[in-house]
Write a protein that holds these residues in place. Structure first.
Motif, PDB file in Angstrom:
ATOM      1  N   LEU A  14      -0.252  -1.089  -4.701  1.00 41.14           N
ATOM      2  CA  LEU A  14       0.454  -0.887  -5.965  1.00 41.14           C
ATOM      3  C   LEU A  14       1.633  -1.844  -6.039  1.00 41.14           C
ATOM      4  CD1 LEU A  14       0.602   3.032  -6.118  1.00 41.14           C
ATOM      5  CD2 LEU A  14      -0.923   1.526  -7.423  1.00 41.14           C
ATOM      6  N   ARG A  26       0.830  -1.201   0.000  1.00 37.29           N
ATOM      7  CA  ARG A  26       0.000   0.000   0.000  1.00 37.29           C
ATOM      8  C   ARG A  26       0.868   1.256   0.000  1.00 37.29           C
ATOM      9  NH1 ARG A  26      -5.386  -1.434   2.495  1.00 37.29           N
ATOM     10  NH2 ARG A  26      -5.358  -3.691   2.680  1.00 37.29           N
ATOM     11  N   ASN A  30      -3.594   2.659  -1.083  1.00 42.99           N
ATOM     12  CA  ASN A  30      -3.902   1.933  -2.307  1.00 42.99           C
ATOM     13  C   ASN A  30      -2.812   0.907  -2.606  1.00 42.99           C
ATOM     14  OD1 ASN A  30      -6.166   3.627  -2.742  1.00 42.99           O
ATOM     15  ND2 ASN A  30      -4.832   5.178  -3.662  1.00 42.99           N
TER      16      ASN A  30
END
Length: 712
Positions: free
Chosen positions: A257, A250, A255
Motif C-alpha cells: 500500500l 506492505r 499487501n
C-alpha cells in the motif's frame, strides 16, 4: 550511506614475520631448532541454510564444500648468544589466518609482531523480495608490534601498537509507527495506506581502531614502579545512513500500500553511525614491600576521551545554530590503594580502596526541539568509591575461614537542568551498597576437601528525582503524594533498592589415583524495591557443575562433565503483561583418548546442550481489552528452545619419528526455534518484502585429513 574516505590509520606487517625468519640462515652447532608443519584438506557437507550456525566463525565462504589447511611453527635458540626466535602460522588457506613472530635476547630485549584475520557471518539468511540472497559478514584484520628493552639493572622500557580494521556489513534495520509526537504530520495505518514500517537497513562497516601503549618500569629491592601511556583512536569511514524508501510498503497482511502523508520523510531521515573518537591515559602504578609479610600497591591515572566529529562531514543536518560538532569531552581521574599483610602466622589480611571520578565537560546545546519546548543534551558525570577488607585465618591443618566486607558508593552528579528524560519516571543521584562474604574451607581427608561460602549485600540510595522536562528535577520524599502516575511508573532496576543473597558449595574428591571428581553448586536471589509495584521485582540464579576424570590404565583416559543452570526474572508493566521469564540450560559431555597399539592414538568427544527460555505471561488487572484478546488468541510468547549435539572423533598414526597423519570426523546437529527469525514456518518479513530466516534444524558433517612433519 555517507562515506568519508581517508587513508587507514594502520601499518603493514603481513610479510614482516616471514621476511625476518628468512634472514636467519642455517643453524650452527651452538644452536638448537625445532618446528613443525601441518598440511591437509577437509570436506564439509550441508547447504548454506544447514550451516548458518556452524559457519559463523569458520571463515568459509557460503557454499564451500572443500578447503585446504596449512599451519606451521618454528623455534630456534642460539645458546651462546642467549637469543631465540619463535614463529607461528595457522589457517593460512582459510579466512581466520594468524601469523606471529617473537624474537628475543634473554634478559635484554624482545621484539614481537602479529597479523590476524577473523570473519564473522550472520547466523540467519536474508532474502530480498526479488529472491536475491544477502551475505552479511564482518572481516577483522589485526596488526600488532611490541618492543621491550632492559636498560641496566633496574629499568625496562616497553612499547606496543595494535591496529584492527573492521569492514563488511551488519544485519540492521529501522522502524517507525505513526502517529507519534516526534513525527508531526505523520498519519497512522488505514485500509488504504501504511503508517508503520520496519525496514531492513544493512549497516556498512569500514572502521579502524588503533591502540598505542608505552611504559617505563623501575624495580629495586623493595620498590617497583612504572609509568605508562595509553592511546586509543577510532575512525569510521561512514558517518551516517540515508535510507531509500519505496513508494509502497506492505501492511500487516503483506499487501503493498502507498505510504501515509509525511511517513516517507520520517523514514528517509539519515541515521547516525558510530562517530570518530579518541582517548588517552597516563598512569603511575607500583608496589612497596615494607617487610617480608607486608606489601602496598597503588595506581594513579588520568585520562581524557573526546568526540568532535563534524556533523556535516557525517551527513547529518539540523544541529543547533552555531554548533558544528558535539565537542564531547570526559576527563577521568582514578586512584587505587591496596595493602596485604600477614600480622600473625595463621592470619592474612588485605584491603583495597578505589576512587574514580568521571567529569563530563561536553558543551550543552538545544538538540531536542518539540513544538514550543526545547531541551539540551545531558551531561553524565559519575564518581565511584569502592572499598574491600578481607581476612583469612588458618585454624588448623584442616580448617580455614575467610571473612570479607565490601562497600560501594556511586554518585551520578547533579542532573542537567536544561535536559529531559523519557521512558522512565524518576532518577536517583546516589546509590550505596554494602556486602559481607564468609567462607569456610575444610579438608575432610587427604583425598577430599570442600568449601561453602555465603554472600549477602544490600543496596539503597538517595531520594528519587522526578524530571521536570527542561527545568530541573524535584526530589520526591513521599511517593504516595505523587499520585498513581508515579507509583505505577517505570524505575530503572540498576537504581532501585536491592537485596542480594548467594550461597556456593565446592568439593574436590580424589577417589583414587586414577579417578578425580570436582563439584560446585550455587544459588542466588535478587529482590528489587522501588516506589512502583511494576518493573523488575525478582531475579534468581541456580547452577550445578560436575567434572570427572578417569585414567583407566596407561593407555586409556576418560573425561566427563555435566552442568545444569536456571535463571529467572519476574517483571511487569502497567496496563500490560506480567512476565515470569525462566531460562533452563543443561550441558553434558563425554570424552576419551587412547593408544590401542604402538604408533596409533585415537580420541573423541560427545557433547549435548539444551537451552530453554520460557515466557510465562499473565495480565495486569488494568490491561485493556486488546491485550486480553491477544493473550487469549496466542497464549503469549512461545518458548525458545536451542539444542545441539556434536560428535568429534580423531585418529593419529605415527609414520616415523618426525611425521604422522591425522584424521578428524565431526558431526553436528543444531535446532533453534527462536521466533524472532520466524514462527510456524513463516520467516520474519520486513515491510519491503525482505525476509530473514534461520533453518530450524541444521545438520552438518565434516571430514579432515592432515599430514604433520616435525623436526629435528
Amino acid at each position: 550511506m555517507i562515506p568519508r574516505p581517508r587513508p587507514p590509520l594502520s601499518f603493514s606487517l603481513s610479510l614482516l614475520a616471514l621476511s625476518i625468519v628468512s634472514g636467519f640462515g642455517p643453524a650452527h652447532a651452538q644452536s638448537v631448532a625445532e618446528g613443525s608443519i601441518t598440511i591437509g584438506a577437509s570436506v564439509i557437507d550441508g547447504s548454506r541454510a544447514d550451516r548458518t550456525v556452524v559457519d559463523q566463525y569458520t571463515g568459509l565462504r557460503p557454499g564451500t564444500s572443500a578447503f585446504g589447511a596449512l599451519s606451521g611453527d618454528y623455534w630456534r635458540a642460539d645458546e651462546s648468544k642467549g637469543t631465540s626466535v619463535d614463529f607461528r602460522a595457522s589457517d593460512l588457506f582459510g579466512g581466520n589466518r594468524e601469523l606471529g613472530l617473537r624474537w628475543k635476547k634473554q634478559g635484554d630485549w624482545k621484539v614481537s609482531a602479529e597479523y590476524r584475520e577473523q570473519v564473522r557471518r550472520e547466523s540467519a539468511l536474508a532474502t530480498t523480495a526479488s529472491g536475491q540472497e544477502l551475505d552479511f559478514k564482518l572481516k577483522r584484520t589485526g596488526l600488532g608490534l611490541e618492543l621491550s628493552k632492559v636498560l641496566g639493572e633496574h629499568w625496562q622500557v616497553d612499547a606496543s601498537v595494535q591496529s584492527e580494521k573492521k569492514e563488511g556489513s551488519r544485519l540492521w534495520g529501522i522502524g517507525m509507527n505513526c502517529p507519534s509526537p516526534n513525527a508531526p504530520g505523520c498519519r497512522g495505518t488505514t485500509g488504504t495506506e501504511v503508517g508503520w514500517a520496519v525496514l531492513l537497513l544493512p549497516e556498512p562497516v569500514h572502521a579502524t581502531h588503533t591502540q598505542l601503549q608505552a611504559r617505563v618500569s623501575y624495580a629495586a629491592d623493595r620498590l617497583s614502579v612504572s609509568g605508562g601511556y595509553y592511546g586509543s583512536i577510532y575512525r569510521n569511514d561512514y558517518g551516517s545512513l540515508a535510507p531509500t524508501v519505496p513508494a509502497a510498503l506492505r501492511n500487516a497482511l503483506g499487501n503493498p500500500l502507498p505510504l501515509s502523508a509525511g511517513f516517507a520523510g520520517v523514514l528517509g531521515q539519515p541515521v547516525a553511525l558510530s562517530p570518530d573518537n579518541q582517548a588517552w591515559q597516563l598512569d603511575l602504578t607500583g608496589s612497596y614491600r615494607f617487610t617480608d609479610t607486608t606489601r602496598m600497591n597503588f595506581k594513579l591515572a588520568r585520562s581524557q576521551a573526546t568526540q568532535h566529529q563534524s556533523f556535516a562531514d557525517a551527513g547529518l543536518t539540523g544541529a543547533p545554530a552555531g554548533v558544528t560538532d558535539l565537542g564531547g569531552k570526559v576527563t577521568t581521574t582514578l586512584a587505587q590503594l591496596g595493602l596485604t599483610a600477614r600480622p600473625a602466622p595463621k592470619l592474612s589480611m588485605s584491603a583495597t580502596l578505589h576512587y574514580e571520578n568521571k567529569d563530563d565537560q561536553t558543551p550543552l546545546a538545544l538538540y531536542n526541539v518539540e513544538g514550543t519546548s526545547a531541551y539540551t543534551n545531558r551531561r553524565l558525570p559519575r564518581t565511584d568509591m569502592r572499598a574491600r577488607v578481607q581476612g583469612t585465618y588458618q585454624f588448623n591443618s584442616d580448617w580455614r575461614g575467610t571473612l570479607a566486607a565490601t562497600y560501594e558508593s556511586i554518585d551520578r552528579g547533579v542532573f542537567t537542568p536544561t535536559s529531559a528524560v523519557a521512558g522512565i519516571t524518576a532518577l536517583r543521584q546516589k546509590t550505596e551498597e554494602t556486602g559481607l562474604r564468609a567462607e569456610v574451607r575444610r579438608r575432610m581427608t587427604d583425598d577430599l576437601s570442600g568449601a561453602i561460602s555465603v554472600e549477602s549485600s544490600r543496596r539503597g540510595g538517595s531520594a528519587w528525582l522526578r524530571d521536570n522536562s527542561g527545568t530541573g528535577v524535584t526530589e520526591v520524599t513521599d511517593a504516595a503524594a505523587q499520585g498513581v502516575g508515579y507509583t505505577s511508573g517505570i524505575f530503572m532496576p540498576t537504581l532501585a533498592d536491592r537485596k542480594r543473597d548467594k550461597i556456593k558449595f565446592q568439593a574436590d574428591w580424589q577417589a583414587s589415583e586414577s579417578v578425580a571428581l570436582q563439584l560446585s553448586a550455587e544459588t542466588g536471589r535478587d529482590s528489587y524495591s522501588s516506589p512502583s509495584r511494576y518493573g523488575v521485582s525478582r531475579s534468581a540464579l541456580e547452577s550445578v557443575n560436575v567434572d570427572a576424570t578417569w585414567a583407566v590404565n596407561d593407555k586409556w583416559n576418560i573425561t566427563a562433565f555435566a552442568s545444569a543452570g536456571r535463571q529467572g526474572l519476574d517483571q511487569s508493566r502497567p496496563d500490560s503483561a506480567i512476565m515470569a521469564f525462566d531460562n533452563r540450560s543443561t550441558t553434558l559431555g563425554l570424552g576419551f583418548t587412547g593408544k590401542p597399539r604402538s604408533g596409533l592414538e585415537v580420541g573423541g568427544t560427545l557433547s549435548y546442550a539444551h537451552d530453554r527460555s520460557i515466557y510465562a505471561q499473565t495480565l495486569d488487572a488494568t490491561a485493556g481489552g486488546e491485550s486480553v484478546a491477544l493473550l487469549a488468541a496466542t497464549g503469549g510468547l512461545p518458548d525458545i528452545i536451542f539444542r545441539q549435539q556434536v560428535v568429534k572423533l580423531f585418529g593419529k598414526y605415527t609414520l616415523d619419528k618426525q611425521s604422522l597423519v591425522r584424521l578428524d570426523i565431526a558431526l553436528a546437529r543444531t535446532s533453534w526455534n527462536d521466533w524472532a527469525w520466524g514462527y510456524s514456518g513463516t520467516a520474519f518479513t520486513y515491510s519491503d518484502g525482505t525476509t530473514v530466516s534461520r533453518k530450524h534444524v541444521q545438520n552438518v558433517s565434516a571430514l579432515g585429513l592432515s599430514y604433520i612433519r616435525r623436526w629435528p
